[in-house]
Design a protein around this motif. Sequence first.
Motif, PDB file in Angstrom:
ATOM      1  N   GLN A  71       0.841  -1.198   0.000  1.00  0.00           N
ATOM      2  CA  GLN A  71       0.000   0.000   0.000  1.00  0.00           C
ATOM      3  C   GLN A  71       0.882   1.256   0.000  1.00  0.00           C
ATOM      4  OE1 GLN A  71      -2.184   0.698   3.614  1.00  0.00           O
ATOM      5  NE2 GLN A  71      -3.995   1.421   2.513  1.00  0.00           N
ATOM      6  N   ILE A  72       0.449   2.259  -0.761  1.00  0.00           N
ATOM      7  CA  ILE A  72       1.194   3.523  -0.797  1.00  0.00           C
ATOM      8  C   ILE A  72       0.265   4.640  -0.342  1.00  0.00           C
ATOM      9  CG2 ILE A  72       2.528   5.127  -2.211  1.00  0.00           C
ATOM     10  CD1 ILE A  72       3.239   2.885  -4.070  1.00  0.00           C
ATOM     11  N   PHE A  73       0.757   5.458   0.578  1.00  0.00           N
ATOM     12  CA  PHE A  73       0.031   6.659   0.998  1.00  0.00           C
ATOM     13  C   PHE A  73       0.589   7.855   0.223  1.00  0.00           C
ATOM     14  CE2 PHE A  73      -2.650   6.177   4.833  1.00  0.00           C
ATOM     15  CZ  PHE A  73      -2.555   4.794   4.967  1.00  0.00           C
ATOM     16  N   PHE A  74      -0.317   8.651  -0.351  1.00  0.00           N
ATOM     17  CA  PHE A  74       0.089   9.870  -1.051  1.00  0.00           C
ATOM     18  C   PHE A  74      -0.435  11.068  -0.255  1.00  0.00           C
ATOM     19  CE2 PHE A  74      -0.137   6.534  -4.186  1.00  0.00           C
ATOM     20  CZ  PHE A  74       0.992   6.730  -4.948  1.00  0.00           C
TER      21      PHE A  74
ATOM     22  N   HIS B 163      -2.307  -1.160  -3.219  1.00  0.00           N
ATOM     23  CA  HIS B 163      -3.410  -0.258  -2.874  1.00  0.00           C
ATOM     24  C   HIS B 163      -2.868   1.158  -2.685  1.00  0.00           C
ATOM     25  CE1 HIS B 163      -6.439  -3.451  -1.809  1.00  0.00           C
ATOM     26  NE2 HIS B 163      -5.330  -4.141  -2.035  1.00  0.00           N
ATOM     27  N   ALA B 164      -3.758   2.158  -2.849  1.00  0.00           N
ATOM     28  CA  ALA B 164      -3.321   3.551  -2.702  1.00  0.00           C
ATOM     29  C   ALA B 164      -4.318   4.334  -1.848  1.00  0.00           C
ATOM     30  CB  ALA B 164      -3.214   4.201  -4.080  1.00  0.00           C
ATOM     31  N   VAL B 165      -3.771   5.225  -1.023  1.00  0.00           N
ATOM     32  CA  VAL B 165      -4.607   6.164  -0.265  1.00  0.00           C
ATOM     33  C   VAL B 165      -4.113   7.561  -0.617  1.00  0.00           C
ATOM     34  CG1 VAL B 165      -5.309   6.960   2.024  1.00  0.00           C
ATOM     35  CG2 VAL B 165      -4.781   4.546   1.662  1.00  0.00           C
ATOM     36  N   LEU B 166      -5.020   8.419  -1.072  1.00  0.00           N
ATOM     37  CA  LEU B 166      -4.633   9.809  -1.352  1.00  0.00           C
ATOM     38  C   LEU B 166      -5.236  10.714  -0.282  1.00  0.00           C
ATOM     39  CD1 LEU B 166      -3.532  12.180  -3.072  1.00  0.00           C
ATOM     40  CD2 LEU B 166      -5.689  12.107  -4.350  1.00  0.00           C
ATOM     41  N   ILE B 167      -4.369  11.418   0.436  1.00  0.00           N
ATOM     42  CA  ILE B 167      -4.836  12.402   1.409  1.00  0.00           C
ATOM     43  C   ILE B 167      -4.499  13.769   0.817  1.00  0.00           C
ATOM     44  CG2 ILE B 167      -4.538  13.268   3.771  1.00  0.00           C
ATOM     45  CD1 ILE B 167      -3.894  10.249   4.451  1.00  0.00           C
ATOM     46  N   TYR B 168      -5.547  14.461   0.338  1.00  0.00           N
ATOM     47  CA  TYR B 168      -5.335  15.637  -0.515  1.00  0.00           C
ATOM     48  C   TYR B 168      -5.931  16.885   0.166  1.00  0.00           C
ATOM     49  CZ  TYR B 168      -5.394  18.362  -4.894  1.00  0.00           C
ATOM     50  OH  TYR B 168      -5.208  19.329  -5.855  1.00  0.00           O
ATOM     51  N   SER B 169      -5.065  17.827   0.515  1.00  0.00           N
ATOM     52  CA  SER B 169      -5.483  19.031   1.245  1.00  0.00           C
ATOM     53  C   SER B 169      -5.652  20.225   0.312  1.00  0.00           C
ATOM     54  CB  SER B 169      -4.420  19.415   2.281  1.00  0.00           C
ATOM     55  OG  SER B 169      -4.261  18.388   3.222  1.00  0.00           O
TER      56      SER B 169
END
Length: 349
Positions: free
Chosen positions: A116-119, A144-150
């Motif tokens: 899993q990669i966190f972006f 898997h990917a998680v995008l945390i976009y502010s």
Amino acid sequence: MLPVSPGLQTLVITSIREEASGVKTFSITPEDGRGIPYAAGQFITLVFTHHGKEERRSFSLSSSPVLNEPLAFTIKRIDNGAYSRLLIDKAQVGDKLYTAGAAGLFTLPAEIPAKQIFFFSAGIGITPVFSIIKTLLHTQPGTHAVLIYSNRSREEVVFYNKLQALAEKFSDRLKLVFLYSTSFDLSRARLSKALLPVLLKENALAPKTDLLFYICGPFSYMRMVIISLEEQGIHEDQIRKENFNTNDRNIIKVEPPDKATHTATIKYLGREYSFPVAYPDTILQAAKKNGLSLPFSCEVGRCGSCAARCTSGKVWLSYNEVLMDTDLQHGSILTCVGHPVNGDVTIDV
Ligand SMILES: Cc1cc2nc3c(=O)[nH]c(=O)nc-3n(C[C@H](O)[C@H](O)[C@H](O)COP(=O)(O)OP(=O)(O)OC[C@H]3O[C@@H](n4cnc5c(N)ncnc54)[C@H](O)[C@@H]3O)c2cc1C
Ligand code: FES
């Protein structure tokens, strides 16, 4: 006045699309039809003349190299910015741009060691992340990917609909977390040292030490994310970062342990060039003085355009924000901040 650096490629703008207020995507095609090889997450360096002087700016490619999409980059207008204003306010379909090619180390590893990669991304920092996520989802079915976009608000989110479409198509592998700093729910507004571990716990599918992290956003945002991750026990080898702001020239100059003049032999495009490098010149500056035009963009050790490999001798770097310990161990150097020390050097560009 057109830029005159040797080896530049001409690009033609084929379409311009507004993504959010002050943010536009430019699709481009090389005029010579040769194509521009690139990896997801890399940037192109555009060369232009400003007040009679040649200047360079880098822009991450927002397209994916595996999706048969036109080559594209996405720019945010900087209020007093010379080039971003020119492109956003004036550029038209059919206009020509000049590039020194694609480069950069903010890319996926050849073999992805993580499940899993966190972006972590903020504002226009989404551009390389968007390219990487698209590429990852279409080529790495096991990751898997998680995008945390502010962003400040929903209206400022770049690629909102495209991200939602990806999350629908890859609903089992992509999780989107949008954070808005103007949100009334302060516990989910700005990304902070308190919120980051919560998001990590909510979304991680593997132990923290088995994850990878990609970060791109304003300098203070990136610093906060990196410190918070380190506090969570994440090792620096698990973190990749891209810094867009190379304009801060207040980097403290440190001096090499050896200031004697040494010879650099450079292998570049099938030819070999040798010239002296005399302190305070860097290898890149000495190359320019000797008529050799090597790749570069920021010239301050922050973008990775000038990365090369030292195959003999020792190159000392006065600054480095892009190469990781493992890169350095394999001989990677940056010519823009590199000085030969303790003898002559041979470098493969
Ligand atoms: C590797 C890399 C990838 C990049 N990718 C993108 C991208 O995908 N999209 C994009 O819009 N930009 C990107 N940038 C930033 C871009 O290259 C320019 O810095 C930006 O467009 C401003 O250029 P300018 O000529 O308009 O401003 P300049 O005339 O160079 O600067 C004008 C003023 O703006 C400030 N400034 C300059 N750059 C920034 C910045 N990035 N953030 C905040 N303030 C700044 C300066 O300190 C100065 O006060 C990237 C930069 C790097 C190094
Ligand atoms: S030119 Fe940017 S790191 Fe050397």
